[in-house]
Design a protein around this motif. Sequence first.
Motif, PDB file in Angstrom:
ATOM      1  N   SER A   1     -34.377  50.549  18.888  1.00  0.00           N
ATOM      2  CA  SER A   1     -34.366  50.044  20.270  1.00  0.00           C
ATOM      3  C   SER A   1     -33.025  49.410  20.607  1.00  0.00           C
ATOM      4  O   SER A   1     -32.494  49.589  21.714  1.00  0.00           O
ATOM      5  N   LEU A   2     -32.464  48.672  19.669  1.00  0.00           N
ATOM      6  CA  LEU A   2     -31.160  48.049  19.862  1.00  0.00           C
ATOM      7  C   LEU A   2     -30.073  49.106  20.036  1.00  0.00           C
ATOM      8  O   LEU A   2     -29.235  49.006  20.943  1.00  0.00           O
TER       9      LEU A   2
ATOM     10  N   MET B   1     -28.418  41.074  15.283  1.00  0.00           N
ATOM     11  CA  MET B   1     -29.712  41.751  15.390  1.00  0.00           C
ATOM     12  C   MET B   1     -29.945  42.703  14.213  1.00  0.00           C
ATOM     13  O   MET B   1     -31.061  42.796  13.702  1.00  0.00           O
ATOM     14  N   ALA B   2     -28.909  43.409  13.784  1.00  0.00           N
ATOM     15  CA  ALA B   2     -29.052  44.299  12.619  1.00  0.00           C
ATOM     16  C   ALA B   2     -29.365  43.482  11.364  1.00  0.00           C
ATOM     17  O   ALA B   2     -30.177  43.905  10.533  1.00  0.00           O
ATOM     18  N   SER B   3     -28.757  42.316  11.227  1.00  0.00           N
ATOM     19  CA  SER B   3     -29.053  41.439  10.087  1.00  0.00           C
ATOM     20  C   SER B   3     -30.492  40.942  10.140  1.00  0.00           C
ATOM     21  O   SER B   3     -31.164  40.860   9.103  1.00  0.00           O
TER      22      SER B   3
ATOM     23  N   ASP C   1     -15.425  46.164  32.877  1.00  0.00           N
ATOM     24  CA  ASP C   1     -16.158  47.083  32.009  1.00  0.00           C
ATOM     25  C   ASP C   1     -16.709  46.242  30.868  1.00  0.00           C
ATOM     26  O   ASP C   1     -15.948  45.720  30.051  1.00  0.00           O
ATOM     27  N   ILE C   2     -18.013  46.106  30.824  1.00  0.00           N
ATOM     28  CA  ILE C   2     -18.653  45.268  29.819  1.00  0.00           C
ATOM     29  C   ILE C   2     -19.167  46.175  28.705  1.00  0.00           C
ATOM     30  O   ILE C   2     -20.118  46.928  28.897  1.00  0.00           O
ATOM     31  N   LYS C   3     -18.522  46.086  27.567  1.00  0.00           N
ATOM     32  CA  LYS C   3     -18.925  46.896  26.409  1.00  0.00           C
ATOM     33  C   LYS C   3     -20.009  46.137  25.642  1.00  0.00           C
ATOM     34  O   LYS C   3     -20.062  44.908  25.689  1.00  0.00           O
ATOM     35  N   PRO C   4     -20.852  46.843  24.918  1.00  0.00           N
ATOM     36  CA  PRO C   4     -21.869  46.153  24.116  1.00  0.00           C
ATOM     37  C   PRO C   4     -21.210  45.247  23.075  1.00  0.00           C
ATOM     38  O   PRO C   4     -20.210  45.607  22.462  1.00  0.00           O
ATOM     39  N   SER C   5     -21.780  44.071  22.898  1.00  0.00           N
ATOM     40  CA  SER C   5     -21.207  43.089  21.982  1.00  0.00           C
ATOM     41  C   SER C   5     -21.440  43.479  20.530  1.00  0.00           C
ATOM     42  O   SER C   5     -22.566  43.763  20.117  1.00  0.00           O
ATOM     43  N   ARG C   6     -20.364  43.478  19.753  1.00  0.00           N
ATOM     44  CA  ARG C   6     -20.481  43.740  18.323  1.00  0.00           C
ATOM     45  C   ARG C   6     -21.164  42.576  17.612  1.00  0.00           C
ATOM     46  O   ARG C   6     -21.907  42.778  16.656  1.00  0.00           O
TER      47      ARG C   6
ATOM     48  N   ALA D   1     -38.916  46.688  11.664  1.00  0.00           N
ATOM     49  CA  ALA D   1     -37.457  46.530  11.598  1.00  0.00           C
ATOM     50  C   ALA D   1     -36.755  47.797  12.065  1.00  0.00           C
ATOM     51  O   ALA D   1     -35.770  47.738  12.813  1.00  0.00           O
ATOM     52  N   ALA D   2     -37.244  48.952  11.652  1.00  0.00           N
ATOM     53  CA  ALA D   2     -36.630  50.219  12.059  1.00  0.00           C
ATOM     54  C   ALA D   2     -36.785  50.437  13.563  1.00  0.00           C
ATOM     55  O   ALA D   2     -35.849  50.885  14.235  1.00  0.00           O
TER      56      ALA D   2
END
Length: 166
Positions: A63-64, A19-21, A8-13, A57-58
């Motif tokens: 999208s992310l 990406m948020a930065s 089970d591959i969870k999204p990487s924090r 940016a938004a």
Amino acid sequence: MSIAVSADIKPSRLIFIVMASACAGVALIGIGLGLLMPGHPSLSLRVTIAVVCILAAALALFSLLRSRKTIWLHISGTGQIRVVEHLLHGNTRAKPQVMKAGLAQLLSGTTIWPGMLFLRLKLENGKTRTIPILPDCVPDDTFRALTVACRWLISHNVAKAQLMEK
């Protein structure tokens, strides 16, 4: 040797934080250009540049957030790869809702590094999908097992390609 692996591959924090930065940086650059660039360009041009940067940016952040899905990856002992995307509800006891499922082939652009996997998969519908897997996405023993299975698949794909050329 059996290479069968299920994960089970969870999204990487870590990817999300980076990406948020980056999105925040683009928004701050836009605000900086809008406010701190007195003189040369007109006010309307500076405001337009700032608004475009903030919107970009938004949009990137949206999208992310939209693409963050848990993926179940199963590699059988014969090298067949099955990919299942699913959404988990807030209640962990509920069954996951399957979004997409199908078989896939490992492509040659797959990258295997000691701390990161980028699996390039060709899905049944012909689309190519890249799945980033960092150590924070799966348990350590699963990460090692995925690395070994992918290396085995790549070596057998190369061997098959060499046999086909002869």
